[in-house]
Design an enzyme around this catalytic site. Structure first.
Site, PDB file in Angstrom:
ATOM      1  N   CYS B  34       0.744  -1.356  -0.116  1.00  0.00           N
ATOM      2  CA  CYS B  34      -0.088  -0.065  -0.002  1.00  0.00           C
ATOM      3  C   CYS B  34       0.918   1.290  -0.157  1.00  0.00           C
ATOM      4  CB  CYS B  34      -0.723  -0.015   1.205  1.00  0.00           C
ATOM      5  SG  CYS B  34      -1.795  -1.596   1.446  1.00  0.00           S
ATOM      6  N   ASP B  36       2.778   2.400   2.603  1.00  0.00           N
ATOM      7  CA  ASP B  36       3.081   3.123   3.756  1.00  0.00           C
ATOM      8  C   ASP B  36       3.516   1.903   4.907  1.00  0.00           C
ATOM      9  OD1 ASP B  36       2.198   5.823   3.378  1.00  0.00           O
ATOM     10  OD2 ASP B  36       0.053   4.854   3.430  1.00  0.00           O
ATOM     11  N   CYS B  60       4.767   8.412   2.291  1.00  0.00           N
ATOM     12  CA  CYS B  60       4.750   9.636   1.650  1.00  0.00           C
ATOM     13  C   CYS B  60       4.746  10.555   2.539  1.00  0.00           C
ATOM     14  CB  CYS B  60       3.135   9.598   0.907  1.00  0.00           C
ATOM     15  SG  CYS B  60       1.919   9.692   2.300  1.00  0.00           S
ATOM     16  N   CYS B 104      -3.042   8.289   7.146  1.00  0.00           N
ATOM     17  CA  CYS B 104      -1.874   8.081   7.571  1.00  0.00           C
ATOM     18  C   CYS B 104      -1.885   8.765   9.341  1.00  0.00           C
ATOM     19  CB  CYS B 104      -1.087   9.292   6.948  1.00  0.00           C
ATOM     20  SG  CYS B 104      -0.775   8.833   5.326  1.00  0.00           S
TER      21      CYS B 104
END
Lengths: 382, 124
Positions: B34, B36, B60, B104
Site C-alpha cells: 500500500c 506506507d 509519502c 496516515c
C-alpha cells in the site's frame, strides 16, 4: 530559487513563436459567409495543411478536437457506434482516456481485451495476434508510453491486425519522432498540442480517408460533421505553428535531448539500488524513468520540488485513487517497487547545467529518505 | 496534493527518526504494497513514562510527517496518557491533512498503540 522543469511529458510551456502566431490570429467564425468568416476559414485550412504535413496525412484526414482525451474517446466510441457490436483490443499500458472509454464500451456490450507487455513495456505481438478474432474491429495502442517512454513497433502490429482498424495514441510521440501515417498503415491517430509546445485545449484525430465513424458531438456540422463546435482558431493556429517548428527542429532537438537524457540516466544509475524502467533503447529521447529501493515516490517528488526540481512519480500515494501506476504493474513491477518510481522528462529549455544540478541534489535526497526508511540493505537484497 | 506549511516543514525536518537500540516496545504497522510502513520504537521508564520515541517510515509526505508528530506527542507522556492521543490530535498538530491522506494519522496512532502493547507484553 532557480526552478527546473523536468515534467515535459506532463505538459510543455508555450513556444514564444507559437504565442506570436496565436496573437495575430483572426477572430471570425469559420462558418460565416462574410469576409471575417472567410478569413478565419483560410487560417483554419492553412493550419490543417501544416498539421497534416507533419505526419504525411491529407488535410481532409485531420479533425481538430479539444484534447487528446476527446480524440481517444472519439476514435473508440465513434468507431464502436458505427460497428454496433464486436471486440476491441487495447494494451495494458494505455492512457486512462483509452482505458476508461474501453471500460465504458464494455458496459455497453462491446468486448474489450488487453494485450500484455514485457518488462520493458514492449507489446507482445503474438499476444495481440491471439486476442484478435473475427469480430475485432479495432486495435488501439499507445505509440509511446506516457510513463516509461517505450515506443511500440506499430508496423509490426499493423501487419498482424488483418481486418481490424488500428488506432494509435501518439500524444507523446507526435512532434518528437518522425511519424508517417501511410508508412505505419494506421487508420486513426491521436495527437495533442500542449505536449509539443503548442497551446492547451486543442488536439487532433487523424481519420484515414474513407473510414467512417460516428461523431460524439452533434450540432453545426463543423469538422466534416464529426466534431460540431465553433472552431477554436487561435489554438489551432498555434498548434499548426508548433507542428511546423517540430518538423524543422525535431531531428536536432531529439539528438540534443538524447545526449542530455543519457548523461542523466548514467548519473542516476550510479546510485546504489536504482534501476531504469522502460526500454533501454526503444524509448523517447526525452524520457528517463527510474525506481529506487526503500523509498516512496511522492516523498521523493516533494523533496525534489523543495529543491526546485519538478518531476513526477507513479507511486500510489501521489494519485487520487491511491493505486500504483497500472503501467508499472503491467511491466511486472510489484506495487512496493512501483511506489519508488520517478519520471524525469526533458525538453527545449533543459540544459546540461540542469542535469548536473539534478545529479548533485538527487543522491542527497535519496540518502535522506533512506535514513528514515525502515527498509535497509541487510533486510532486502538488491 | 496540497499540504499545509506545517506538513511540509515537518516532512523536511522530521524529529526522532532512526532505529532505537533495546527499545521497551516496537509497533510495526502498514504494508509496503500500500505504500506506507511505519515502525515506532518506545523506551519506557520504571514510572511507565515514555522517555524516548523513534520512528522509521517508508511512505509519502503525510506518512513521514504524521510519524514525526506522533513521536513528539508521545514523548514524556505516561503510557496511560499516550493512549489517549487521537488521530485528530495528530492532524491538528499538522494544521490539517488532505482528506485522502487522513489514514496516515490513523497509522501513526496504531503504531503507538502497538508499541505500548508490545511493551506490556514484554514486561509480563
Amino acid at each position: 530559487m532557480k526552478r527546473i522543469y523536468f515534467d515535459y511529458a506532463s505538459t510543455t510551456p508555450l513556444d514564444k513563436r507559437v504565442k506570436k502566431e496565436m496573437d495575430k490570429c483572426v477572430f471570425g467564425n469559420t462558418m460565416s459567409l462574410h469576409s471575417f468568416g472567410q478569413e478565419a476559414k483560410r487560417v483554419l485550412e492553412a493550419s490543417r495543411e501544416k498539421v497534416a504535413g507533419l505526419i504525411n496525412a491529407k488535410p481532409n484526414e485531420i479533425i481538430f478536437t479539444s484534447s487528446a482525451t476527446e480524440s481517444n474517446n472519439l476514435a473508440l466510441k465513434g468507431l464502436a457506434f458505427k460497428k454496433k457490436k464486436g471486440s476491441i483490443v487495447i494494451s495494458a499500458i494505455e492512457h486512462p482516456s483509452i482505458l476508461e472509454s474501453a471500460k465504458w464500451l464494455s458496459s455497453q456490450g462491446f468486448v474489450i481485451k488487453k494485450a500484455k507487455v514485457d518488462k520493458y513495456g514492449k507489446l507482445d505481438i503474438s499476444d495481440i495476434e491471439k486476442l484478435i478474432e473475427e469480430d475485432t474491429f479495432l486495435v488501439s495502442i499507445i505509440h509511446a508510453s506516457n510513463e516509461v517512454g517505450t515506443i511500440q513497433d506499430i508496423e509490426k502490429i499493423r501487419n498482424i491486425c488483418k481486418k481490424a482498424y488500428v488506432h494509435i495514441d501518439a500524444s507523446q510521440s507526435f512532434g518528437k519522432i518522425p511519424i508517417d501515417v501511410k508508412k505505419l498503415g494506421v487508420d486513426l491517430l491521436t495527437a495533442s498540442s500542449h505536449k509539443m509546445y503548442g497551446p492547451k485545449g486543442v488536439a487532433l484525430l487523424y481519420i484515414r480517408e474513407g473510414l467512417a465513424i460516428e461523431p460524439l458531438l452533434h450540432g453545426g456540422g463543423q469538422e466534416q460533421g464529426l466534431r460540431s463546435s465553433t472552431i477554436n482558431l487561435p489554438a489551432i493556429a498555434g498548434f499548426a505553428k508548433a507542428c511546423q517548428i517540430a518538423k524543422e527542429e525535431m531531428q536536432e532537438e531529439s539528438a540534443r535531448l538524447r545526449k542530455l537524457r543519457d548523461r542523466l540516466a548514467k548519473g542516476v544509475l550510479r546510485i546504489k539500488g536504482s534501476y531504469l524502467n522502460g526500454h533501454p533503447k526503444d524509448r523517447l529521447a526525452n524520457n528517463a524513468h527510474f525506481r529506487f529501493d526503500f523509498i516512496e515516490g511522492e516523498s521523493l517528488v516533494v523533496q525534489l520540488d523543495l529543491a526546485g526540481i519538478a518531476c513526477s512519480t507513479g507511486s500510489a500515494c501521489s494519485s487520487i485513487k491511491l493505486e500504483p501506476s497500472h503501467v508499472l504493474l503491467a511491466l511486472g513491477l510489484k506495487p512496493e517497487q512501483a511506489h519508488g518510481s520517478l519520471r524525469v522528462s526533458l525538453g527545449k529549455e533543459t540544459t546540461e547545467k540542469d542535469i548536473d544540478y539534478f545529479l548533485l541534489v538527487l543522491p542527497k535526497i535519496i540518502n535522506q529518505l533512506r535514513l528514515i526508511s525502515p527498509f535497509k540493505w541487510n533486510t532486502q537484497k538488491k | 496534493m496540497e499540504y499545509t506549511k506545517k506538513v511540509i516543514n515537518t516532512f523536511r525536518n522530521p524529529h526522532n527518526y532512526g532505529k532505537m537500540r533495546n527499545p521497551s516496545g516496537i509497533g510495526k504497522v502498514g504494508n509496503p504494497v500500500c505504500g506506507d510502513v511505519l515502525w515506532l520504537y518506545i523506551r519506557v521508564d520504571k514510572k511507565e513514562v515514555i522517555k524516548d520515541v523513534k520512528f522509521e517510515t517508508f511512505g509519502c509526505v503525510a506518512a513521514i510527517s504524521t510519524s514525526s508528530v506522533i513521536t513528539d506527542l508521545a514523548k514524556g507522556k505516561s503510557i496511560k496518557k499516550a493512549l489517549e492521543i487521537t488521530k485528530e490530535d495528530v492532524v491538528d498538530s499538522l494544521g490539517g491533512l488532505p482528506n485522502i491522506k487522513l489514514h496516515c494519522s490513523v497509522l501513526a496512532i496504531e503504531a503507538l498503540h502497538k508499541a505500548i502493547e508490545d511493551y506490556k507484553k514484554c514486561k509480563k
